[in-house]
Scaffold this active site. Structure first.
Site, PDB file in Angstrom:
ATOM      1  N   ARG A   1      13.922  16.894-105.245  1.00 25.83           N
ATOM      2  CA  ARG A   1      14.634  17.610-106.328  1.00 25.83           C
ATOM      3  C   ARG A   1      13.751  17.870-107.561  1.00 25.83           C
ATOM      4  O   ARG A   1      14.248  17.896-108.692  1.00 25.83           O
ATOM      5  CB  ARG A   1      15.898  16.848-106.768  1.00 25.83           C
TER       6      ARG A   1
ATOM      7  N   SER B   1      25.765  17.368-107.544  1.00 25.69           N
ATOM      8  CA  SER B   1      25.354  15.988-107.814  1.00 25.69           C
ATOM      9  C   SER B   1      24.763  15.878-109.217  1.00 25.69           C
ATOM     10  O   SER B   1      23.887  16.649-109.588  1.00 25.69           O
ATOM     11  CB  SER B   1      24.305  15.536-106.797  1.00 25.69           C
TER      12      SER B   1
ATOM     13  N   GLU C   1      19.980  14.405-112.345  1.00 27.55           N
ATOM     14  CA  GLU C   1      19.440  15.568-111.630  1.00 27.55           C
ATOM     15  C   GLU C   1      19.712  16.831-112.443  1.00 27.55           C
ATOM     16  O   GLU C   1      18.880  17.723-112.515  1.00 27.55           O
ATOM     17  CB  GLU C   1      20.094  15.694-110.240  1.00 27.55           C
TER      18      GLU C   1
HETATM   19  C1  LIG Z   1      29.291  23.034-106.039  1.00 27.13           C
HETATM   20  C2  LIG Z   1      27.815  22.729-106.156  1.00 27.13           C
HETATM   21  C3  LIG Z   1      27.129  22.233-105.062  1.00 27.13           C
HETATM   22  C4  LIG Z   1      25.755  21.958-105.149  1.00 27.13           C
HETATM   23  N1  LIG Z   1      25.114  21.458-104.056  1.00 27.13           N
HETATM   24  C5  LIG Z   1      23.776  21.245-104.121  1.00 27.13           C
HETATM   25  C6  LIG Z   1      23.062  20.748-102.964  1.00 27.13           C
HETATM   26  O1  LIG Z   1      23.635  20.531-101.906  1.00 27.13           O
HETATM   27  N2  LIG Z   1      21.736  20.548-103.094  1.00 27.13           N
HETATM   28  C7  LIG Z   1      21.046  20.809-104.247  1.00 27.13           C
HETATM   29  O2  LIG Z   1      19.815  20.624-104.282  1.00 27.13           O
HETATM   30  N3  LIG Z   1      21.703  21.253-105.353  1.00 27.13           N
HETATM   31  C8  LIG Z   1      23.028  21.486-105.309  1.00 27.13           C
HETATM   32  N4  LIG Z   1      23.685  21.945-106.418  1.00 27.13           N
HETATM   33  C9  LIG Z   1      22.938  22.158-107.679  1.00 27.13           C
HETATM   34  C10 LIG Z   1      22.365  23.584-107.845  1.00 27.13           C
HETATM   35  O3  LIG Z   1      23.110  24.536-107.111  1.00 27.13           O
HETATM   36  C11 LIG Z   1      20.883  23.670-107.441  1.00 27.13           C
HETATM   37  O4  LIG Z   1      20.077  22.793-108.196  1.00 27.13           O
HETATM   38  C12 LIG Z   1      20.356  25.101-107.641  1.00 27.13           C
HETATM   39  O5  LIG Z   1      19.127  25.225-107.007  1.00 27.13           O
HETATM   40  C13 LIG Z   1      20.216  25.512-109.112  1.00 27.13           C
HETATM   41  O6  LIG Z   1      19.980  26.912-109.145  1.00 27.13           O
HETATM   42  P1  LIG Z   1      20.480  27.797-110.371  1.00 27.13           P
HETATM   43  O7  LIG Z   1      20.055  29.186-110.124  1.00 27.13           O
HETATM   44  O8  LIG Z   1      21.918  27.572-110.608  1.00 27.13           O
HETATM   45  O9  LIG Z   1      19.588  27.183-111.532  1.00 27.13           O
HETATM   46  P2  LIG Z   1      20.041  26.829-113.026  1.00 27.13           P
HETATM   47  O10 LIG Z   1      21.034  25.732-112.977  1.00 27.13           O
HETATM   48  O11 LIG Z   1      20.406  28.059-113.741  1.00 27.13           O
HETATM   49  O12 LIG Z   1      18.664  26.270-113.601  1.00 27.13           O
HETATM   50  C14 LIG Z   1      18.085  25.081-113.084  1.00 27.13           C
HETATM   51  C15 LIG Z   1      16.709  24.898-113.720  1.00 27.13           C
HETATM   52  O13 LIG Z   1      15.847  25.924-113.262  1.00 27.13           O
HETATM   53  C16 LIG Z   1      15.336  26.720-114.360  1.00 27.13           C
HETATM   54  N5  LIG Z   1      15.298  28.097-113.850  1.00 27.13           N
HETATM   55  C17 LIG Z   1      16.310  28.774-113.253  1.00 27.13           C
HETATM   56  N6  LIG Z   1      15.882  29.970-112.823  1.00 27.13           N
HETATM   57  C18 LIG Z   1      14.568  30.059-113.149  1.00 27.13           C
HETATM   58  C19 LIG Z   1      13.566  31.050-112.969  1.00 27.13           C
HETATM   59  N7  LIG Z   1      13.823  32.213-112.339  1.00 27.13           N
HETATM   60  N8  LIG Z   1      12.312  30.815-113.442  1.00 27.13           N
HETATM   61  C20 LIG Z   1      12.027  29.642-114.076  1.00 27.13           C
HETATM   62  N9  LIG Z   1      12.937  28.667-114.290  1.00 27.13           N
HETATM   63  C21 LIG Z   1      14.193  28.874-113.818  1.00 27.13           C
HETATM   64  C22 LIG Z   1      16.304  26.469-115.497  1.00 27.13           C
HETATM   65  O14 LIG Z   1      15.665  26.604-116.754  1.00 27.13           O
HETATM   66  C23 LIG Z   1      16.717  25.013-115.231  1.00 27.13           C
HETATM   67  O15 LIG Z   1      15.730  24.127-115.728  1.00 27.13           O
HETATM   68  C24 LIG Z   1      25.068  22.218-106.362  1.00 27.13           C
HETATM   69  C25 LIG Z   1      25.757  22.737-107.462  1.00 27.13           C
HETATM   70  C26 LIG Z   1      27.123  23.004-107.369  1.00 27.13           C
HETATM   71  C27 LIG Z   1      27.852  23.573-108.552  1.00 27.13           C
END
Ligand SMILES: Cc1cc2nc3c(=O)[nH]c(=O)nc-3n(C[C@H](O)[C@H](O)[C@H](O)COP(=O)(O)OP(=O)(O)OC[C@H]3O[C@@H](n4cnc5c(N)ncnc54)[C@H](O)[C@@H]3O)c2cc1C
Length: 303
Positions: A176, A226, A296
């Site tokens: 992660r 998580s 996380e």
């Molecule tokens: C219902 C639910 C289930 C989930 N299940 C999982 C799972 O099974 N496994 C898992 O690993 N995670 C899970 N997650 C967490 C999440 O979906 C992941 O961590 C996902 O990869 C985050 O992506 P995001 O686009 O939403 O990033 P954001 O939450 O918008 O950002 C996360 C980080 O990345 C940075 N960031 C985002 N986009 C960019 C970019 N283009 N360039 C540079 N920096 C960037 C942001 O500044 C921040 O630091 C879950 C979340 C939810 C709500």
């Protein structure tokens, strides 16, 4: 700085949406977060470049988000400009066993493209609600796979506004985590590859995996998946449950009674409620097991 005036000026230069005092609870899956001074949703790579240049030339602090599914934005909001990488950079193309996709495409879309092309290894991505940029930053994963298993390279915009390609090996992936969490790089495009696999098998495994997720995950309330990383050799959810943390509540933030590593927003939870609950849970687990759970979810903004 008058952010409303700056927003209007930037809006006249790009096609994507620009706004001022944008409530971040509209852009996080927790539905929590105060306002961003300027919020930009670029309609294209060109838009993104222009917005970044606009901010950098005026020394406006820059924050990049994806789908906001791993974010806790504090109640005071985010100073400066927030750029959401989303639908404007979401094109996906497949060639042989390789996939090229914009950082704004979603993991389930990547999984679907791989499934249609008969490329295995992307099944884990089908149930995670993150953009590809956010997924690379977090090395998102589940059950049987993670980003680092199938990513080949990323195209990023660096702090000097140059586009550079970084190979997977440059990204310092571990559980992660990626080196991108400590760098000022904006991920704009991703490339992936894996081996061909029987389409029917991919479909069956994806179905099984999605129904398993549905069975263990809480439904119906805003959340960020998580909250804590699993400590080596154990599960944060198991530790929190064993320490009696299920159902703990601060304001409208509640440790799920179904999955103890999830904190739900029961209606009107504030970031300060979630943070207080996170501290409570950490204290509880440390008292019981001597283990300090690490967050996380990423924290942005100010009180
Ligand atoms: C219902 C639910 C289930 C989930 N299940 C999982 C799972 O099974 N496994 C898992 O690993 N995670 C899970 N997650 C967490 C999440 O979906 C992941 O961590 C996902 O990869 C985050 O992506 P995001 O686009 O939403 O990033 P954001 O939450 O918008 O950002 C996360 C980080 O990345 C940075 N960031 C985002 N986009 C960019 C970019 N283009 N360039 C540079 N920096 C960037 C942001 O500044 C921040 O630091 C879950 C979340 C939810 C709500």
């Amino acid at each position: 700085m008058d952010y409303r005036v700056l927003s209007e000026e930037l809006q006249a230069m790009i096609k994507g949406q620009v706004s001022s005092s944008e409530p971040m609870n509209k852009h996080t899956t927790w539905r929590i977060g105060g306002p961003a001074d300027i919020f930009v949703n670029p309609a294209s790579l060109e838009d993104l470049y222009q917005a970044v240049e606009y901010a950098r030339n005026r020394e406006i602090p820059l924050t990049i988000i994806g789908n906001g599914s791993n974010l806790l934005v504090k109640d005071g909001g985010i100073r400066g400009m927030v750029i959401k990488i989303g639908r404007g950079l979401a094109e996906i193309s497949v060639e042989g066993n390789s996939i090229r996709a914009g950082a704004g495409a979603m993991l389930p879309e990547l999984a679907a493209a791989a499934r249609r092309a008969g490329i295995g290894g992307f099944e884990f991505a089908a149930g995670i609600p993150g953009s590809l940029g956010g997924a690379v930053v977090m090395n998102a994963g589940a059950l049987n796979g993670c980003v680092a298993d199938v990513l080949t390279s990323v195209l990023v915009l660096d702090e000097h506004s140059n586009f550079i390609t970084l190979a997977k090996e440059d990204l310092g992936f571990s559980y992660r985590t990626s080196a991108l969490q400590r760098m000022q790089l904006i991920c704009v495009e991703t490339t992936w590859s894996s081996t061909f696999k029987d389409k029917a098998l991919i479909e069956e495994e994806t179905r099984e995996y999605l129904s398993k997720r549905k069975a263990i995950q809480p439904q119906g309330f805003p959340c960020a998946g998580s909250v804590f990383k699993n400590p080596e050799g154990d599960s944060a959810g198991r530790l929190i449950e064993a320490a009696g943390g299920k159902g703990l509540q601060v304001g409208d933030a509640q440790v799920s009674t179904k999955h103890a590593n999830w904190i739900l927003n029961l209606g009107n939870a504030k970031a300060r409620d979630v943070l207080a609950l996170i501290e409570k849970v950490q204290g509880l687990v440390e008292d019981h097991f001597g283990i300090l759970l690490k967050r996380e979810v990423r924290l942005l903004g100010e009180d």
